[in-house]
Each structure stands twice: as structure tokens, then as C-alpha cells.
Write a protein that holds these residues in place. Structure first.
Motif, short mmCIF file in Angstrom:
data_model
loop_
_atom_site.label_atom_id
_atom_site.label_comp_id
_atom_site.label_asym_id
_atom_site.label_seq_id
_atom_site.Cartn_x
_atom_site.Cartn_y
_atom_site.Cartn_z
N UNK A 21 -8.93 -28.55 27.27
CA UNK A 21 -9.94 -28.80 26.25
C UNK A 21 -10.33 -30.27 26.27
N UNK A 22 -11.52 -30.55 25.77
CA UNK A 22 -11.95 -31.92 25.58
C UNK A 22 -11.19 -32.53 24.42
N UNK A 23 -10.89 -33.81 24.52
CA UNK A 23 -10.29 -34.54 23.42
C UNK A 23 -11.16 -35.72 23.05
N UNK A 53 -13.00 -28.46 21.55
CA UNK A 53 -12.81 -29.89 21.33
C UNK A 53 -11.61 -30.12 20.42
N UNK A 54 -10.71 -30.97 20.87
CA UNK A 54 -9.56 -31.40 20.07
C UNK A 54 -9.85 -32.80 19.54
N UNK A 80 -17.88 -28.71 17.58
CA UNK A 80 -16.98 -27.91 16.76
C UNK A 80 -15.54 -28.23 17.12
N UNK A 81 -14.82 -28.75 16.18
CA UNK A 81 -13.42 -29.12 16.38
C UNK A 81 -12.55 -27.89 16.13
N UNK A 82 -11.77 -27.51 17.13
CA UNK A 82 -10.95 -26.32 16.95
C UNK A 82 -9.50 -26.66 16.65
N UNK A 83 -9.09 -27.93 16.85
CA UNK A 83 -7.72 -28.34 16.53
C UNK A 83 -7.68 -29.85 16.38
N UNK A 95 -9.19 -25.64 4.80
CA UNK A 95 -10.58 -25.68 5.29
C UNK A 95 -10.74 -26.53 6.54
N UNK A 96 -9.66 -27.14 7.01
CA UNK A 96 -9.71 -27.97 8.21
C UNK A 96 -9.12 -27.23 9.40
N UNK A 97 -9.50 -27.64 10.62
CA UNK A 97 -8.90 -27.03 11.81
C UNK A 97 -7.39 -27.22 11.81
#
Length: 262
Positions: A21-23, A53-54, A80-83, A95-97
Motif C-alpha cells: 500500500x501507499x504510505x 493509502x496508509x 481514502x485512508x484505509x488504515x 469514525x476513523x480508519x
């Protein structure tokens, strides 16, 4: 008398799956970091679309309210941040990743735990394209219909057919050789060098895991973007200089040079 066989409950299958993933690593001053990110997005529109995206917050170390604001700001930019990576936290607000625990670094030597990064391997994270503001790129998921490829024992990936628009070739183990052309809207990301024996119209990112000696070669340069170890040049910057010519791109100190081949 009728016999009814007992119904067997279907078991739920859980599978482990890993991917790169991208960071993005925000830094202070945050306004300047976001300005750099906007510059990158302007040069490469839609680059983050559909990509995992992390958000690494170990440098910025914001509070929960600031994290919520930053996730929202990135969302408005199509990211979109997934983590989230944040040492000392195992969970944030619902409500946060989710907080990512135990993530490993993807490098040319394999997967490295976070401890190895602290010992000097931080630059090995895929930074192409890094975009200036500290975003560290890994790899994107390839299109379902892959071109014909052949993995060489040396770690070189040879692609024997043209790369079509929308396809993404990601090779974290060495060089990529394309015997055909690379269409506009496609992308190649390689840990080593990239060789295109046709026209390069898409995006090419060499040295994606910190290899400063990587290069990009193509027979005809019509690229949307060229990047080596996070340093990049766009089509607009190459217009009138190296467009339509055979070129090589390489790092010269802290700048990316694109020179014509005789």
C-alpha cells in the motif's frame, strides 16, 4: 419412516492476504506538506484513485481531533485512508480508519518489520512517486487482464506484449523490460530500472524501493511522468526538450535528469 440427514453448517473461510500500500507521512508545517501534495496531484491527476493509502502519523503525532480533520482534508482530495499507523495506539475513534499494527516495510530484500526501519531502512520504502510532501508510494493493484510476462531468474520481469491503458505493472524485485509500447493511462513501477523498447506514453517509476542507481530507458519518450526514487518530471516539463526522442532518465545528485540517447 423418512430419514433426514442433518444439515451441515457451512464454515466461514478466513484467508490472510498481503499487499503493498501507499504510505503518506505528513510533516510539519502541515500547510506546506499539503501544498506539496496538491502540487503532486496537479501533476498526476487521479493517481490516488482506487489505491489503498496508509496514513503514517508517527512523525506528526497529532491528537484525535487533528487526525479527524486530516482524514477529512485528504478525502476531499480524493485520497481514502484505509488504515493509520501511530505508535502507542491500538484503536482510535469508531469514525476513523483502524490503527494498523505489525505492518512491514516492502523492500528489495523482502518485508522488513518496523524495527528495521529505525535502523536506517526507512528510505527503502517505495517512494515513487513520493510527491515531495513525504508521501511514500508502494504499489497499486494490477488490472485483471495482464499482458504476457516472463519472470527471469535474475529478478527481471520481461513483458512481451504492449501495456494497454489502465494496466499497472508492479515489480518489487528488479528491472522491468517491455518489448512493446506503453499506452497512455498505464503505469510501470519497478524496484530496479525500466526498459521500454517502444513508445512510452504512460507513467514509469523506477527505483521505487530506494534504488538511487535505477534508470528509465525508452525508444520514444511520450511519457506522462518519469520518476526515479521519488524524484519526478512531468510531461509538461519535458515538452520541447526530450519529447518524442529516445531518452534515459536518472538521478544526478538530488535532481532527475532526462537526456537524449544518440
Amino acid at each position: 419412516m423418512t430419514f433426514a440427514a442433518p444439515l451441515e453448517a457451512k464454515s466461514i473461510r478466513f484467508r490472510a492476504r498481503s499487499f503493498v500500500a501507499f504510505t503518506l507521512t505528513p510533516e510539519n508545517p502541515l500547510a506546506a506538506w499539503l501544498e506539496g501534495l496538491d502540487h503532486w496531484i496537479g501533476n498526476s491527476p487521479g493517481y490516488f484513485a482506487g489505491r489503498p493509502v496508509v496514513l503514517d502519523l508517527n512523525t506528526l503525532k497529532p491528537d484525535v481531533a487533528a487526525i479527524e480533520s486530516l482524514v477529512d482534508v485528504l478525502g476531499h482530495r480524493g485520497i481514502r485512508v484505509y488504515a493509520i499507523e501511530l505508535d502507542g495506539h491500538t484503536a482510535l475513534e469508531p469514525n476513523l480508519p483502524p490503527v494498523l499494527v505489525g505492518a512491514k516495510e516492502a523492500t528489495t530484500d523482502g518485508l522488513l518489520p518496523r524495527e528495521a526501519r529505525a535502523e536506517g531502512f526507512d528510505k527503502a520504502e517505495g517512494r515513487a512517486p513520493e510527491a515531495g510532501p513525504g508521501g511514500k508510494a508502494g504499489a497499486s493493484k494490477a488490472d485483471d487482464s495482464e499482458p504476457q510476462v516472463a519472470q527471469e531468474a535474475s529478478g527481471t520481469l520481461m513483458i512481451k506484449a504492449p501495456i494497454r491503458s489502465g494496466q499497472a505493472i508492479v515489480h518489487p524485485h528488479g528491472d522491468v523490460i517491455v518489448l512493446g509500447s506503453v499506452a497512455s493511462g498505464s503505469e510501470i513501477i519497478a524496484a530496479g530500472s525500466i526498459h521500454v523498447y517502444g513508445t512510452l506514453r504512460g507513467r514509469a517509476s523506477a527505483g521505487a524501493l530506494g534504488n538511487k542507481g535505477a534508470r528509465i530507458f525508452c525508444r520514444k519518450n511520450e511519457a506522462e511522468l518519469l520518476a526515479v526514487d521519488g524524484w519526478y518530471v512531468t510531461a509538461e516539463e519535458m515538452e520541447g526538450v526530450s519529447r518524442g526522442k529516445p531518452v534515459q532518465a536518472f538521478l544526478d545528485g538530488e535532481s532527475l535528469r532526462v537526456s537524449t540517447l544518440s
